[in-house]
Design a protein around this motif. Structure first.
Motif, PDB file in Angstrom:
ATOM      1  N   ILE A   1       6.854   6.724  -8.937  1.00 45.76           N
ATOM      2  CA  ILE A   1       6.188   7.324 -10.100  1.00 45.76           C
ATOM      3  C   ILE A   1       4.668   7.308  -9.938  1.00 45.76           C
ATOM      4  N   PRO A   2       4.046   6.165  -9.640  1.00 45.34           N
ATOM      5  CA  PRO A   2       2.594   6.215  -9.443  1.00 45.34           C
ATOM      6  C   PRO A   2       2.175   7.062  -8.249  1.00 45.34           C
ATOM      7  N   ALA A   3       2.945   7.032  -7.161  1.00 43.86           N
ATOM      8  CA  ALA A   3       2.597   7.872  -6.009  1.00 43.86           C
ATOM      9  C   ALA A   3       2.622   9.339  -6.379  1.00 43.86           C
ATOM     10  N   ALA A   4       3.586   9.729  -7.207  1.00 42.31           N
ATOM     11  CA  ALA A   4       3.659  11.128  -7.644  1.00 42.31           C
ATOM     12  C   ALA A   4       2.409  11.531  -8.414  1.00 42.31           C
TER      13      ALA A   4
ATOM     14  N   TYR B   1       8.245  16.593   2.062  1.00 44.04           N
ATOM     15  CA  TYR B   1       9.039  15.368   2.141  1.00 44.04           C
ATOM     16  C   TYR B   1       8.111  14.167   2.155  1.00 44.04           C
ATOM     17  N   HIS B   2       8.101  13.405   1.069  1.00 41.60           N
ATOM     18  CA  HIS B   2       7.207  12.264   0.932  1.00 41.60           C
ATOM     19  C   HIS B   2       8.057  11.039   0.608  1.00 41.60           C
TER      20      HIS B   2
ATOM     21  N   GLN C   1      -0.558  -3.073  -9.130  1.00 41.47           N
ATOM     22  CA  GLN C   1       0.179  -2.608  -7.959  1.00 41.47           C
ATOM     23  C   GLN C   1       0.360  -1.102  -8.011  1.00 41.47           C
ATOM     24  N   ALA C   2       0.705  -0.598  -9.194  1.00 39.29           N
ATOM     25  CA  ALA C   2       0.946   0.833  -9.341  1.00 39.29           C
ATOM     26  C   ALA C   2      -0.312   1.650  -9.075  1.00 39.29           C
ATOM     27  N   MET C   3      -1.471   1.123  -9.437  1.00 40.21           N
ATOM     28  CA  MET C   3      -2.704   1.856  -9.153  1.00 40.21           C
ATOM     29  C   MET C   3      -2.891   2.033  -7.648  1.00 40.21           C
ATOM     30  N   VAL C   4      -2.566   1.007  -6.883  1.00 40.72           N
ATOM     31  CA  VAL C   4      -2.675   1.145  -5.427  1.00 40.72           C
ATOM     32  C   VAL C   4      -1.677   2.186  -4.925  1.00 40.72           C
TER      33      VAL C   4
ATOM     34  N   VAL D   1      -2.495   5.480  -2.796  1.00 42.90           N
ATOM     35  CA  VAL D   1      -1.852   5.753  -1.511  1.00 42.90           C
ATOM     36  C   VAL D   1      -1.219   7.137  -1.513  1.00 42.90           C
ATOM     37  N   GLY D   2      -0.533   7.489  -2.611  1.00 42.17           N
ATOM     38  CA  GLY D   2       0.032   8.833  -2.703  1.00 42.17           C
ATOM     39  C   GLY D   2      -1.041   9.897  -2.586  1.00 42.17           C
ATOM     40  N   TYR D   3      -2.176   9.651  -3.224  1.00 40.58           N
ATOM     41  CA  TYR D   3      -3.298  10.591  -3.131  1.00 40.58           C
ATOM     42  C   TYR D   3      -3.793  10.709  -1.693  1.00 40.58           C
ATOM     43  N   ALA D   4      -3.956   9.572  -1.022  1.00 39.41           N
ATOM     44  CA  ALA D   4      -4.481   9.586   0.345  1.00 39.41           C
ATOM     45  C   ALA D   4      -3.539  10.309   1.297  1.00 39.41           C
TER      46      ALA D   4
END
Length: 661
Positions: free
Chosen positions: A482-485, A469-470, A97-100, A104-107
């Motif tokens: 954390i993963p999105a960051a 603002y994210h 889940q965290a990889m997705v 998403v944060g990257y995209a």
């Protein structure tokens, strides 16, 4: 542009030209490394890296193909033949889940023009993708999912981790991904990859239809070889279009704006995805229409822009919500008009209010019975600005004076919430935000998703740049931050190195998904993690109290003598946990400690955690209360006084709800 192809044994030419013999997985990775998006003359890789956790369902297929494609950093082999431009970097995750979430944060940070792929094994690895896929699709953000699947050839049935369905032999757990994917296909033959891969890229690059895309890959088919047309591996550009508005819809929009006395713009995430911030600023400069923002749209204008009136809806400012209640025309730009934005259908209260909705999708543009203006946000705003320019429209100066004065009054409430009069006291949550607000510049990026922080941030945070603002609030997914960051750091570093990226989490969110701290340590990414310890679910605790559930099950405490959860706080040390995962940890006890720790973390070159226990705020030091309602149904019958009283309040609020037709 001349096409390039991966190395590999050359097969005899066919009527369709020369071929290359590769496995299905090798062919897919080589294909992905040669896909690009182009918008406004800027070109970038569509799939710039692949996240992966390997199991028996993908290790011998996609895993081996990534090695061939240079994912190990040592160049390509048989299936790769890749120069630096065509390698497929590999990123190692700890939770599917965290990889997705990271992808998403990257995209999002990449403006939806570049994305990541995510590969998992079969079984639990695949089903762990579902939450991340739902988040991506709800937020209209591209991610490519490549879960392993059970054998297409069925040499043994069932195989390990296979779901057996008595009435359907072709169903696997990957079918859970169908409703949360914008495109889904199962590749049961190698040659089926060709049309499926092209469709997948089409959807990922479609600004109106993007989201999670799933290509389920049976583990035997991944390893099966096929003679692929060499032209399949040619570089391919996917143009990200900016559709202009229909002339009839544009004229109707102009008439609606010109007849409005109290118009209000609601800026959503579509403004940011379209890079329409400057165009919006030009439109407001010409018309002086005030701009409120959703969670996804916050930052469309800087906080100090005269027309910016802050967040709107249940977590909005008093300024924006009062304007919404009296608006006669609401101009939505790239928003989904969710229940938080509309205060569950109670916010836009003027009996004569009408809606004009500029959106790239017709589905969203028609919500609330709006006049639709189906177009790209920037193209639509440019056309609307030009069409109004010769007709002399501008709001009444008294209206402008009204909302700018209300904005100044709201800023005084923000200052009161951020104030830290006693440097030796334990800080409240809003004081933590105030100390961070005093420290950051337009370079910093803040990431949050769930709990009480989104409400405080939407009301109080002073956004200084378009991407500062994210806050993910389409799915409001605990564990995203954390993963999105990490994904944001990877995207930001490629464009503007050394931007400080902050992940703000409460203790409840931290406990949901801290695993990607290890990834940040492995990649030596300068993640700034702020952990606020308040011993439970603060947001749901407050909601529970308001709906008559008496904060049941929301505190992290020992059981008491009666079996409840009112004992001492649990002896959980999240700072020690973060340190055990490899982070440098700065503990802050007082306001003064926290000010110093945040400054030190901002300058840190590696992953750093600031840990602080927050004080429960009083009515003075806490954030302003909700300025609009949100519909959470309350028990219609109950014996406990708290629930009876809450139901009375619910009925009162619900009576104001209306349908806009």
């Amino acid at each position: 542009m001349s096409p390039t192809s991966p190395a590999g044994p050359t097969s005899p030419a066919t009527p369709h030209g020369p071929t290359r013999r590769l496995t299905t997985a090798q062919a897919l990775v080589a294909f992905l490394a040669r896909q690009y998006t182009e918008r406004d003359g800027h070109r970038q890789r569509l799939i710039s890296a692949t996240w992966g956790i390997f199991g028996h369902g993908n290790v011998a297929g996609i895993g081996q193909a990534l090695v061939e494609a240079g994912g190990d950093g040592n160049g390509g082999g048989n299936g790769g033949g890749n120069g630096p431009a065509h390698r497929m970097p590999y990123l190692q995750g700890r939770n599917e889940q965290a990889m997705v979430h990271a992808a998403v944060g990257y995209a999002r940070q990449s403006g939806r023009l570049s994305a990541h792929a995510v590969t998992t094994s079969i079984g639990p690895g695949a089903t762990n993708l579902v939450t991340g896929a739902a988040l991506a699709t709800i937020n209209r953000l591209p991610v490519l999912l490549l879960p392993g699947d059970t054998f297409a050839t069925r040499p043994a049935d069932p195989v390990l981790q296979q779901l057996e369905v008595e009435y359907a032999g072709d169903v696997s757990v990957n079918d859970c991904l169908r409703p949360v994917s914008r495109y889904f296909d199962r590749i049961t033959r190698p040659e089926a990859l060709i049309p499926a891969a092209l469709q997948a890229m089409r959807v990922l690059a479609d600004p109106a239809g993007t989201g999670a895309v799933t290509l389920a890959l049976p583990q035997d088919v991944q390893a099966e070889a096929y003679d692929w047309p060499q032209e399949f591996f040619a570089e391919r550009d996917w143009h990200v279009r900016r559709p202009a508005p229909d002339a009839h819809e544009l004229e109707a929009a102009v008439r609606a704006v010109r007849s409005a006395r109290r118009p209000l713009i609601v800026a959503g995430g579509g403004v940011r995805h379209s890079a329409a911030e400057e165009t919006l600023a030009a439109f407001t400069a010409a018309t002086r229409i005030p701009v409120a923002s959703t969670q996804a749209g916050k930052g469309a204008l800087r906080h100090d822009h005269p027309a910016d009136v802050g967040g709107i809806g249940h977590t909005g400012t008093a300024t924006a919500d009062e304007l919404a209640r009296t608006a006669d025309l609401v101009i939505g730009i790239g928003t989904r008009f969710s229940d938080f934005t509309t205060a569950s259908g109670t916010l836009f209260a003027d009996p004569a209010v009408r809606f004009l909705h500029l959106n790239i999708t017709g589905f969203d543009a028609h919500k609330l019975a709006a006049l639709p203006l189906v177009a790209d946000a920037r193209a639509g705003l440019e056309a609307l600005t030009a069409a109004l320019a010769g007709r002399g429209y501008r709001v009444d100066p008294a209206y402008e004076t009204e909302y700018t004065g209300a904005k100044e009054a709201w800023e005084e409430r923000v200052e009161a919430s951020f104030a830290t009069p006693d440097p030796t006291a334990r800080p409240t949550q809003t004081q933590v935000l105030g100390l961070l607000d005093a420290l950051v510049t337009e370079d910093d990026i803040l990431i949050n998703a769930a709990g009480s922080l989104p409400g405080d941030l939407h009301k109080l945070w002073r956004t200084r740049s378009r991407d500062q603002y994210h806050v993910e609030y389409g799915y409001s997914c605990m564990g995203y931050e954390i993963p999105a960051a990490i994904g944001v750091l990877l995207a930001a570093e490629a464009r503007t190195p050394r931007r400080p990226v902050w992940a703000l989490v409460g203790d409840g969110t931290y406990l949901m998904n801290p695993t990607e701290i290890v990834t940040a340590v492995q990649e030596n990414l300068p993640l700034k993690l702020v952990v606020l310890q308040n011993h439970g679910y603060a947001s749901i605790g407050g909601l529970s109290e308001s709906v008559g559930a008496e904060r049941f099950g929301t505190a992290y405490r020992h059981r008491d003598a009666d079996g409840g959860f009112t004992g001492p706080p649990l002896p959980v040390d999240l700072a020690a946990n973060a340190a055990s995962l490899g982070m440098r940890v700065l503990r802050a006890i007082t306001v003064a400690d926290l000010r110093e720790a945040l400054s030190e973390a901002r300058d840190a070159k590696g992953p750093t955690c600031v840990y602080v226990e927050t004080e429960t705020p009083d009515t003075v030091s806490g954030p302003p209360p909700a300025q609009a309602w949100w519909d959470v149904p309350v028990a219609e019958t109950a014996s406990r006084p708290a629930a009876v009283k809450a139901r009375e309040e619910y009925d009162r609020q619900a009576a104001a709800r209306r349908r806009h037709l």
